[in-house]
Design a protein around this motif. Structure first.
Motif, short mmCIF file in Angstrom:
data_model
loop_
_atom_site.label_atom_id
_atom_site.label_comp_id
_atom_site.label_asym_id
_atom_site.label_seq_id
_atom_site.Cartn_x
_atom_site.Cartn_y
_atom_site.Cartn_z
N SER A 76 0.90 -1.83 -0.16
CA SER A 76 0.07 -0.46 0.27
C SER A 76 0.77 1.20 -0.40
O SER A 76 0.56 2.34 0.60
CB SER A 76 -0.62 -0.09 1.21
OG SER A 76 0.12 -0.34 2.75
N ALA A 117 -8.70 6.23 -1.63
CA ALA A 117 -8.74 7.59 -2.60
C ALA A 117 -7.58 7.66 -3.61
O ALA A 117 -7.56 8.19 -3.73
CB ALA A 117 -8.22 8.65 -0.39
N TYR A 140 -0.36 1.43 -7.84
CA TYR A 140 -0.76 1.67 -6.03
C TYR A 140 -2.11 1.11 -6.39
O TYR A 140 -3.05 0.73 -6.02
CB TYR A 140 -0.51 2.32 -5.16
CG TYR A 140 -1.59 1.80 -3.64
CD1 TYR A 140 -2.21 0.71 -3.09
CD2 TYR A 140 -1.99 2.83 -3.31
CE1 TYR A 140 -2.55 0.52 -2.06
CE2 TYR A 140 -2.51 2.84 -2.06
CZ TYR A 140 -2.92 1.93 -1.41
OH TYR A 140 -3.49 1.90 -0.87
N TYR A 167 -10.85 3.73 1.77
CA TYR A 167 -10.01 4.89 2.99
C TYR A 167 -9.21 6.21 2.57
O TYR A 167 -8.68 6.51 1.45
CB TYR A 167 -9.01 4.04 3.63
CG TYR A 167 -9.79 2.60 3.73
CD1 TYR A 167 -10.94 1.59 3.78
CD2 TYR A 167 -8.45 2.21 4.85
CE1 TYR A 167 -10.97 0.94 4.08
CE2 TYR A 167 -8.73 0.65 4.33
CZ TYR A 167 -10.01 -0.16 4.20
OH TYR A 167 -9.44 -1.34 4.46
N PHE A 168 -9.17 6.73 2.89
CA PHE A 168 -8.02 8.49 3.42
C PHE A 168 -7.20 7.87 4.20
O PHE A 168 -6.68 6.59 4.14
CB PHE A 168 -8.73 9.90 3.53
CG PHE A 168 -10.18 9.68 2.04
CD1 PHE A 168 -10.60 9.15 1.53
CD2 PHE A 168 -9.14 10.91 1.29
CE1 PHE A 168 -11.54 9.40 0.09
CE2 PHE A 168 -10.13 11.24 -0.15
CZ PHE A 168 -11.64 10.06 -0.28
N THR A 187 6.55 4.48 6.66
CA THR A 187 6.85 5.68 5.00
C THR A 187 5.44 7.00 5.47
O THR A 187 5.50 8.24 4.38
CB THR A 187 6.42 5.82 3.70
OG1 THR A 187 5.40 4.57 4.20
CG2 THR A 187 7.54 3.78 3.29
N HIS A 188 4.80 6.65 6.60
CA HIS A 188 3.73 7.12 6.75
C HIS A 188 4.33 8.81 7.52
O HIS A 188 4.51 8.51 8.34
CB HIS A 188 2.27 6.47 7.59
CG HIS A 188 2.50 5.45 6.95
ND1 HIS A 188 2.34 4.08 6.37
CD2 HIS A 188 1.29 6.10 5.60
CE1 HIS A 188 1.55 3.70 5.93
NE2 HIS A 188 0.57 4.53 5.07
N LEU A 189 4.09 9.41 7.28
CA LEU A 189 3.01 10.71 8.03
C LEU A 189 3.60 10.70 8.93
O LEU A 189 3.99 11.34 9.52
CB LEU A 189 2.87 11.98 7.05
CG LEU A 189 3.18 14.07 7.36
CD1 LEU A 189 4.39 14.12 6.60
CD2 LEU A 189 2.33 14.99 7.39
N ILE A 206 9.99 17.17 4.62
CA ILE A 206 8.83 17.53 3.92
C ILE A 206 8.46 16.73 2.27
O ILE A 206 9.98 17.65 1.32
CB ILE A 206 7.98 18.71 4.02
CG1 ILE A 206 7.81 19.25 5.65
CG2 ILE A 206 6.97 19.05 3.15
CD1 ILE A 206 7.51 20.51 5.95
N CYS A 218 1.09 19.22 0.51
CA CYS A 218 0.17 18.19 -0.04
C CYS A 218 -0.93 17.99 1.28
O CYS A 218 -0.71 17.89 2.64
CB CYS A 218 0.64 16.99 -0.48
SG CYS A 218 1.65 15.97 -1.69
N ARG A 220 -4.27 16.04 2.79
CA ARG A 220 -4.61 14.95 3.40
C ARG A 220 -5.50 14.62 4.13
O ARG A 220 -5.78 15.49 4.82
CB ARG A 220 -3.20 13.76 3.84
CG ARG A 220 -2.12 13.16 2.62
CD ARG A 220 -3.09 12.69 1.58
NE ARG A 220 -1.52 12.52 0.53
CZ ARG A 220 -1.65 13.26 -0.80
NH1 ARG A 220 -2.24 14.28 -1.24
NH2 ARG A 220 -0.41 13.37 -1.52
N TYR A 222 -7.07 13.09 7.40
CA TYR A 222 -7.06 12.21 8.20
C TYR A 222 -7.78 11.10 9.06
O TYR A 222 -8.71 12.13 9.27
CB TYR A 222 -5.42 12.63 9.26
CG TYR A 222 -4.52 12.98 8.58
CD1 TYR A 222 -3.02 11.77 8.20
CD2 TYR A 222 -4.17 14.37 7.57
CE1 TYR A 222 -2.58 11.96 7.34
CE2 TYR A 222 -3.55 14.67 7.02
CZ TYR A 222 -2.52 14.08 6.84
OH TYR A 222 -0.94 13.97 5.91
N VAL A 258 1.09 18.94 4.63
CA VAL A 258 1.63 18.66 5.97
C VAL A 258 2.24 19.37 7.05
O VAL A 258 2.20 18.80 7.70
CB VAL A 258 3.04 17.71 5.12
CG1 VAL A 258 4.10 17.16 5.88
CG2 VAL A 258 2.12 17.74 3.62
N ASP A 284 2.43 11.48 -5.69
CA ASP A 284 1.60 11.87 -5.05
C ASP A 284 1.07 13.36 -4.83
O ASP A 284 1.30 14.37 -5.98
CB ASP A 284 2.87 12.49 -3.76
CG ASP A 284 3.05 11.59 -2.54
OD1 ASP A 284 2.86 10.63 -2.24
OD2 ASP A 284 3.88 12.49 -1.92
#
Ligand SMILES: NC(=O)c1ccc[n+]([C@@H]2O[C@H](COP(=O)([O-])OP(=O)(O)OC[C@H]3O[C@@H](n4cnc5c(N)ncnc54)[C@H](O)[C@@H]3O)[C@@H](O)[C@H]2O)c1
Ligand SMILES: O=c1ccn([C@@H]2O[C@H](COP(=O)(O)OP(=O)(O)O[C@H]3O[C@H](CO)[C@@H](O)[C@H](O)[C@H]3O)[C@@H](O)[C@H]2O)c(=O)[nH]1
Length: 328
Positions: A76, A117, A140, A167-168, A187-189, A206, A218, A220, A222, A258, A284
């Motif tokens: 993912s 998403a 992906y 999902y977002f 890897t997730h923020l 960033i 960017c 997103r 959450y 971000v 992205d």
């Protein structure tokens, strides 16, 4: 009769398994543990193996009376998928088709599918509606869209009933802190920011500040992992009740850049987190924010933990108490 959860040792899967167990459902989990953790599965019957292994899968269906499937198992990561698309098609498409074939063979019709998403690509409208264009900007998202299409046709033929949940950005951790997010490499923020707060990394990079957004970074949407888990239960209920297929966005309807996420994390942790502006990451999109009106109306979904600070607080609680994740 049991619910089969693929990828149930992973981040969102393990939270959903816990919700199912709380509801006294009989649960069978399949995971190859390539990314997941045995310790994250808090009950049910566990089989370690790969979805693409036909004999393994048939054995699980032989040994258990599977009534429905909740299918999380996949790769993912947006950036990785751009670098290695075949890996993504192989696991996400081949693996899921193997699962659907086995379901058909054993007469199991109902599946809740983890979509994303990322199927939308660069959205034209914000917030994004389910019927908006799906033009992924990375392999992906393409791999997940391919499965949504296969599900649509398998439903038309009468083989499958499905609910695809787009999902977002999943974040947070279970309220009691017993399970949380532990990806390696991460890897997730949000976990990356918290690892920087804990001194486990020097700084947060960033990925680009030249996007067409107010602060250039960017945006997103959450969503708390427990609210996501709850949506799977509601989707399962709907499939059991009505057997009607559908696609639903799951997000909070509010976007954070971000830089805004980093500011919130500084507030929650009380720690000054060092950041550096880096290059854009491949694949992205600039902005992804959901309209979840349809899920609220048709699934009766009502996300409870929709405040980003609270989401980060729960993630922080998990990370500071589990400095090595599940590795003790
Ligand atoms: N995390 C997010 O923000 C997010 C957002 C949108 C969609 N999704 C989707 O939700 C699902 C779960 O995401 P996650 O963040 O929990 O990921 P994760 O990597 O934590 O969990 C996936 C689990 O599936 C297992 N797995 C992968 N391939 C397998 C295979 N072939 N056979 C058996 N097990 C396999 C992994 O070991 C892992 O435990 C994925 O399908 C992902 O695409 C995640
Ligand atoms: O070190 C980092 C990590 C991330 N980001 C940025 O933060 C945002 C969020 O990134 P990340 O947490 O990696 O999530 P996404 O790439 O948005 O993807 C997540 O959310 C998607 C749905 O929106 C899911 O489909 C994916 O599986 C899931 O990984 C993006 O703009 C990234 O460029 C950074 O700037 N620095």
């Amino acid at each position: 009769m049991a619910v089969l959860v693929t990828g149930g040792a992973g981040y969102i899967g393990s939270h959903t398994v816990l919700e199912l167990l709380n509801r006294k459902e009989k649960v069978v989990v399949i995971d190859n543990l390539v990314k997941g953790h045995r310790e994250a599965i808090k009950g049910g019957t566990f089989y370690q193996g790969d979805l693409r292994d036909e004999d393994f899968l048939c054995n699980v269906f032989e040994e258990n009376e599977i009534q429905e499937v909740i299918h999380f198992a996949a790769y993912s990561l947006v950036g990785e998928s751009v670098e290695d698309p075949i890996k993504y098609y192989n696991n996400n498409v081949v693996g899921t088709i193997q699962l659907l074939s086995t379901m058909k063979r054993y007469g199991v019709k109902n599946i809740v599918f983890s979509s994303t998403a990322a199927v939308y690509g660069e959205p034209i409208n914000i917030p994004i509606l389910e019927e908006d264009a799906t033009i992924p900007t990375n392999p992906y998202g393409e791999s997940k869209l391919a499965i949504e299409k296969a599900l649509k046709w398998a439903n038309k033929s009468g083989d499958i009933n499905y609910i695809a949940l787009r999902y977002f950005n999943a974040a947070g951790a279970n309220k009691d802190g017993c399970i949380g997010e532990d990806h390696s490499p991460e890897t997730h923020l949000i976990p990356i920011i918290l690892e920087a707060a804990l001194g486990k990394r020097e700084r947060v990079f960033i990925y680009g500040d030249d996007y067409d957004t107010p602060d250039g970074t960017c945006i997103r949407d959450y969503i708390h992992v427990v609210d996501l888990a709850e949506a799977h239960i509601l989707a399962l209920d709907k499939l059991r009740r009505e057997g009607e297929s559908g696609i639903y966005n799951l997000g909070n309807g509010r976007g954070f850049s971000v830089k805004e996420v980093i500011d919130k994390a500084k507030k929650v942790t009380g720690i000054n987190i060092p950041v550096k502006i880096g290059e854009r990451r491949l694949g992205d999109p600039a902005v992804l924010v959901a309209s979840s009106k349809k899920a609220k109306k048709e699934l009766n979904w009502n996300p409870k933990y929709n405040d980003l600070e609270k989401i980060i607080e729960d993630a922080w609680n998990w990370h500071k108490n589990n400095l090595n994740g599940y590795r003790r």
